[in-house]
Design an enzyme around this catalytic site. Structure first.
Site, mmCIF file in Angstrom:
data_model
loop_
_atom_site.group_PDB
_atom_site.id
_atom_site.type_symbol
_atom_site.label_atom_id
_atom_site.label_comp_id
_atom_site.label_asym_id
_atom_site.label_seq_id
_atom_site.Cartn_x
_atom_site.Cartn_y
_atom_site.Cartn_z
ATOM 1 N N ASP A 20 13.800 -28.466 9.634
ATOM 2 C CA ASP A 20 12.754 -27.755 8.892
ATOM 3 C C ASP A 20 12.983 -26.243 8.937
ATOM 4 O O ASP A 20 13.951 -25.754 9.543
ATOM 5 C CB ASP A 20 11.389 -28.155 9.501
ATOM 6 N N ASP A 39 5.756 -29.199 0.240
ATOM 7 C CA ASP A 39 5.429 -30.583 0.601
ATOM 8 C C ASP A 39 4.727 -31.341 -0.519
ATOM 9 O O ASP A 39 3.955 -30.779 -1.294
ATOM 10 C CB ASP A 39 4.509 -30.593 1.828
HETATM 11 C C1 GLA Z 1 6.880 -29.092 6.942
HETATM 12 C C2 GLA Z 1 7.756 -30.113 6.218
HETATM 13 C C3 GLA Z 1 7.070 -31.457 6.238
HETATM 14 C C4 GLA Z 1 6.825 -31.884 7.686
HETATM 15 C C5 GLA Z 1 6.026 -30.827 8.419
HETATM 16 C C6 GLA Z 1 5.971 -31.098 9.921
HETATM 17 O O1 GLA Z 1 5.675 -28.867 6.261
HETATM 18 O O2 GLA Z 1 8.004 -29.699 4.903
HETATM 19 O O3 GLA Z 1 7.842 -32.431 5.557
HETATM 20 O O4 GLA Z 1 8.063 -32.109 8.318
HETATM 21 O O5 GLA Z 1 6.612 -29.529 8.267
HETATM 22 O O6 GLA Z 1 5.249 -30.148 10.616
#
Ligand code: GLA
Length: 410
Positions: free
Chosen positions: A166, A221
Site C-alpha cells: 500500500d 478504493d
Molecule cells: C488502503 C487500500 C485498501 C486497504 C486499506 C487498508 O485504503 O487502498 O485496499 O488495503 O488501505 O488499510
C-alpha cells in the site's frame, strides 16, 4: 530503471542499499540509477484470483476468519473455479521486535502467520499478506519503510505467495523508487511472490510498473455501491466510477502485468444481484484480478453463482491477456469488447439507466463483416444462438449487463 525522486531520496535509497549490502549487485546506483537485476517471477500470467479480508472485515480480522475463508474457498467450489489466493489485508501486524522483525498481533493470530500459511497451503491454496511502503500502513500499523529486505525475507520464510503493498504515509516519496526497492527485496527473498502494487493510480503506475510488479491499482478504493453514495467514504468510488477511470488504460495490461480496478464487492450487500453480476462481468472484461471481498463462509446462492460463473471467469482468464475496452458510449448505454484467444470476442452490453433497454452490438464493432456468421452464447442465461449475422440484440435490465461470447464460424 531511472529513479526520478529528489537527490535526497536517491541518496537515501543508496544508503539503504549500502546498509543492506546490495550495492555491489547494483553498480548503477552510484549515479542515481536503480536496476532490477533479477527478473520478475513468472507468476500471475493471468489475472490473480483469490479472496482478501479488507472489503468485508476491514481491520476486524483474526486467524479463525482467515481459516474460515480458506475452508470455504476449498469446499464451496471457488477453488475448483480457479480461486487460489487467501490474502490478509491490513491490521495483522502490531510492532517490530528488538531486531526489527515485524510482529503479528498475537491476540488475533495466536498460532502465528507461518502456521496460518501452512494451513492455507494444506488446502491447496496460496497465501497473501499486506504491507505498505511508508512508515505506517493505512490502518496505522508498522509498515515496511527501511525494512523492505528484512520483511521480504520474513514473508518468504512464512511461505507468502502474494504481497499487497500500500501507499499510506509515504509523504512526497517517488512511487517508482519505493516500489522498485520492494520489488528488489522480493526478488532477493528466494521465493516467487506476486507483487500487487496498491498506489491508487496517483503516479500513473501503468506507465512504469510492468517491470516492477504484477498488478497495480489504478484508482482509490472501491465502495460497495453502483455509483458513489452517501455511505461511501471520501476516498472511495462507486463501482461504475471506477469503471470509467479504466477507459484508456487497456493497452497497458497484459500477461503478468495487470491494471487493478480494486477488489470485488460481490456479496457485501450494497448492490443488487443484477448489479453484482454486472460488476463481476465488467471486472472480467477488464482482465482485472478477481479478488472476492465478501464473507465466504456465509455466501448466498446468488453470490456463489456470480463468483463461480465459469464462462465469465474464462473471459477474465483468457490466455491472450488483452484487456477489454469501451467501444461504444451512447449516454447510459455502453458496449464493451474484449478480443479473446482463438478469435472469439467477449461483449458486454451495459445499461446504466433506471429502466430496461433493448441494446445491440453490430459486427462492425467487433471487426467482423456483416455477412459473417457467429454463434453467440449469453454467459449468464447460458442461451446459445447459432449462426447469427450482422448484429446481436438483447433486452438489458436496468443497472445490468448482457454478457456474450461471440464465436465466428469459418
Ligand atoms: C488502503 C487500500 C485498501 C486497504 C486499506 C487498508 O485504503 O487502498 O485496499 O488495503 O488501505 O488499510
Amino acid at each position: 530503471m531511472r529513479v526520478s525522486g529528489s537527490p535526497f531520496k536517491r541518496g537515501l535509497l543508496t544508503a539503504t542499499a549500502l546498509m543492506l549490502g546490495i550495492v555491489s549487485a547494483s553498480p548503477a546506483l552510484a549515479d542515481g540509477e536503480m536496476k532490477l537485476e533479477k527478473p520478475k517471477p513468472l507468476v500471475a500470467q493471468t489475472p490473480p484470483m483469490g479472496w482478501n479480508s479488507w472489503n468485508h472485515f476491514n481491520c476486524n480480522i483474526d486467524e479463525a476468519k482467515v481459516r474460515g475463508a480458506a475452508d470455504a474457498m476449498a469446499s464451496s467450489g471457488m477453488k475448483a473455479a480457479g480461486y487460489q489466493y487467501i490474502i490478509i489485508d491490513d491490521c495483522w501486524q502490531t510492532s517490530r521486535d528488538g531486531d526489527g522483525n515485524i510482529v503479528a498481533d498475537s491476540a488475533k493470530f495466536p498460532s502465528g502467520i507461518k502456521a496460518l500459511a501452512d494451513y492455507i497451503h494444506g488446502k491447496g491454496l496460496k497465501f497473501g499478506i499486506y504491507s505498505d511502503a511508508g512508515l505506517k500502513t493505512c490502518g496505522g500499523r508498522p509498515a515496511s519503510r527501511g525494512h523492505e529486505f528484512q520483511d521480504a525475507k520474513t514473508y518468504a520464510r512464512w511461505g507468502v505467495d502474494y504481497l499487497k503493498y500500500d501507499w499510506c504515509s509515504t509523504g512526497s516519496d517517488d512511487a517508482k523508487a519505493d516500489y522498485t526497492v520492494m520489488a528488489m527485496a522480493l526478488r532477493d527473498s528466494g521465493r516467487d511472490i506476486v507483487f500487487s502494487m496498491c498506489e491508487w493510480g496517483t503516479a500513473k503506475p501503468w506507465l512504469w510498473a510492468a517491470d516492477v510488479g504484477h498488478l497495480w491499482r489504478t484508482t482509490g478504493d472501491i465502495s460497495d455501491a453502483w455509483v458513489k453514495n452517501e455511505k461511501s467514504k471520501a476516498w472511495e468510488h462507486g463501482m461504475l466510477d471506477i469503471l470509467d477511470q479504466q477507459v484508456g488504460l487497456e493497452s497497458f495490461a497484459g500477461p503478468g502485468h495487470w491494471n487493478d480496478p480494486d477488489m470485488l464487492e460481490v456479496g457485501n450487500g450494497g448492490m443488487t444481484t443484477t448489479e453484482y453480476a454486472a460488476h463481476f462481468s465488467l471486472w472480467a472484461m477488464l482482465a482485472a484480478p478477481l479478488i472476492a471481498g465478501n464473507d465466504l463462509s456465509v455466501m448466498t446462492k446468488d453470490t456463489h453463482d456470480i463468483l463461480t460463473n465459469p464462462d465469465v471467469i474464462a473471459i477474465d482468464q483468457d490466455a491472450l491477456g488483452v484487456e477489454g475496452h469501451r467501444a461504444v458510449k451512447d449516454g447510459d448505454f455502453e458496449t464493451w469488447v474484449r478480443p479473446l484467444a482463438g478469435g472469439d470476442r467477449a461483449v458486454i452490453l451495459l445499461n446504466r439507466s433506471a429502466a430496461a433497454h433493448h441494446m445491440a452490438v453490430d459486427w462492425a464493432t467487433l471487426n467482423m463483416a456483416a455477412s459473417e456468421k457467429a454463434d453467440v452464447k449469453d454467459l449468464w442465461s447460458k442461451a446459445v444462438t447459432k449462426a447469427v449475422k450482422g448484429s446481436f440484440g438483447a433486452d438489458v435490465p436496468s443497472h445490468g449487463v448482457v454478457m456474450i461470447r461471440v464465436t465466428p464460424k469459418a
